[in-house]
Design a protein around this motif. Sequence first.
Motif, PDB file in Angstrom:
ATOM      1  N   LYS A 142       6.257  -5.367   1.751  1.00  0.00           N
ATOM      2  CA  LYS A 142       5.225  -4.522   1.773  1.00  0.00           C
ATOM      3  C   LYS A 142       4.409  -4.866   3.141  1.00  0.00           C
ATOM      4  CE  LYS A 142       1.060  -4.069  -1.176  1.00  0.00           C
ATOM      5  NZ  LYS A 142       0.591  -4.703  -2.287  1.00  0.00           N
ATOM      6  N   ASP A 163       4.023  -2.156   5.751  1.00  0.00           N
ATOM      7  CA  ASP A 163       3.855  -0.944   5.372  1.00  0.00           C
ATOM      8  C   ASP A 163       3.180  -0.243   6.401  1.00  0.00           C
ATOM      9  OD1 ASP A 163       5.007  -1.026   2.979  1.00  0.00           O
ATOM     10  OD2 ASP A 163       3.036  -0.942   1.805  1.00  0.00           O
ATOM     11  N   THR A 194       7.230   4.324   2.950  1.00  0.00           N
ATOM     12  CA  THR A 194       6.895   2.721   3.051  1.00  0.00           C
ATOM     13  C   THR A 194       7.650   2.009   2.105  1.00  0.00           C
ATOM     14  OG1 THR A 194       4.953   2.872   1.646  1.00  0.00           O
ATOM     15  CG2 THR A 194       4.566   3.383   3.900  1.00  0.00           C
ATOM     16  N   HIS A 195       7.509   0.514   2.273  1.00  0.00           N
ATOM     17  CA  HIS A 195       8.264  -0.299   1.265  1.00  0.00           C
ATOM     18  C   HIS A 195       7.541  -0.023  -0.171  1.00  0.00           C
ATOM     19  CE1 HIS A 195      10.215  -4.031  -0.095  1.00  0.00           C
ATOM     20  NE2 HIS A 195       8.916  -4.147  -0.914  1.00  0.00           N
ATOM     21  N   THR A 196       6.167   0.016  -0.028  1.00  0.00           N
ATOM     22  CA  THR A 196       5.535   0.355  -1.364  1.00  0.00           C
ATOM     23  C   THR A 196       5.985   1.698  -1.929  1.00  0.00           C
ATOM     24  OG1 THR A 196       3.725  -0.881  -0.592  1.00  0.00           O
ATOM     25  CG2 THR A 196       3.172   0.663  -2.383  1.00  0.00           C
ATOM     26  N   ASP A 197       6.161   2.756  -1.221  1.00  0.00           N
ATOM     27  CA  ASP A 197       6.611   4.023  -1.741  1.00  0.00           C
ATOM     28  C   ASP A 197       7.668   3.811  -2.311  1.00  0.00           C
ATOM     29  OD1 ASP A 197       4.535   5.282  -0.530  1.00  0.00           O
ATOM     30  OD2 ASP A 197       5.530   5.796   1.412  1.00  0.00           O
ATOM     31  N   VAL A 226       9.140   1.041  -3.713  1.00  0.00           N
ATOM     32  CA  VAL A 226       8.748   0.076  -4.714  1.00  0.00           C
ATOM     33  C   VAL A 226       8.293   1.112  -6.051  1.00  0.00           C
ATOM     34  CG1 VAL A 226       7.533  -1.635  -6.032  1.00  0.00           C
ATOM     35  CG2 VAL A 226       8.813  -2.067  -3.734  1.00  0.00           C
ATOM     36  N   ASN A 227       7.503   1.970  -5.804  1.00  0.00           N
ATOM     37  CA  ASN A 227       6.703   2.927  -6.575  1.00  0.00           C
ATOM     38  C   ASN A 227       7.859   3.869  -7.210  1.00  0.00           C
ATOM     39  OD1 ASN A 227       4.405   1.042  -6.675  1.00  0.00           O
ATOM     40  ND2 ASN A 227       3.468   2.482  -5.106  1.00  0.00           N
ATOM     41  N   GLU A 258       4.129 -10.738  -6.688  1.00  0.00           N
ATOM     42  CA  GLU A 258       3.698  -9.743  -6.079  1.00  0.00           C
ATOM     43  C   GLU A 258       4.528  -9.139  -4.759  1.00  0.00           C
ATOM     44  OE1 GLU A 258       2.171  -7.140  -7.700  1.00  0.00           O
ATOM     45  OE2 GLU A 258       2.092  -8.793  -9.464  1.00  0.00           O
ATOM     46  N   HIS A 259       4.843  -7.966  -4.658  1.00  0.00           N
ATOM     47  CA  HIS A 259       5.358  -7.634  -3.538  1.00  0.00           C
ATOM     48  C   HIS A 259       4.605  -8.023  -2.283  1.00  0.00           C
ATOM     49  CE1 HIS A 259       9.305  -5.637  -4.354  1.00  0.00           C
ATOM     50  NE2 HIS A 259       8.518  -5.436  -5.658  1.00  0.00           N
TER      51      HIS A 259
END
Length: 236
Positions: A140, A143, A150-153, A155-156, A174-175
């Motif tokens: 994360k 990002d 992104t990494h968050t994208d 993960v989601n 948490e990430h």
Amino acid sequence: MKLIVWNAAMRFRDKLGYLKSYQADILIIPECESPKKCGQTKLQVNQFLWFGEKVNKGIGIFTLNEHYKIELHPLYNKDFRYVIPLLVTGKRNFILFAVWSQNTKAKFESYIGQIYLALKYYDSLLKEPCVIAGDWNSNKNFDHIKRVGTHTDVVNLLKNKGIISIYHHYFNEEHGVESQHTHYFRKECARPFHIDYIFTSKDILSSLIQMEVGEHKDWIKLSDHMPLITDFDDMY
């Protein structure tokens, strides 16, 4: 089922013995040399699938016993060379994505961008019980680097499919703020990162017994990455 992910930093033929005591069923080994280079018969493994462009450095997926069988999924798309869907059959059946994300000529699609695009392509497979595991080269905290996703994208995207990171579930972290590290840049203890992952569908995650991240002192002489070691209950 015991599954281990470890970027072995090449010469895996000399390092397999360090994993034997864990009695794993399946190994996912980025930076593994080809079967021809390894000498497959000398490794004493059940199956060894390998994907790579150079004999010294690809990604190897192993079964170490007859409890599980792996084969390449017919939907495999070579455009996503190192996000490899495999059919796993045995005590439990699932889709395994073996991952080794890398830099590409299209910088915007490098690293986590590869994974994001591959998962979009393999959307139908994410509806089945699955494991997505390997060296993601992502976190994360990266990002801010411009990628197609992104990494968050990612993960989601996976969370919306009911697919969760085992590490973050098991250790309740948490990430981006991981307390345990999977990679040490240039093997330097002062430059740690968490960039290797095992994500699983919730039905598989519910059978998790234990997860372990290898410690720097035990593994750094062998690789700049630490192994992720997981143990699942086969009865579910």
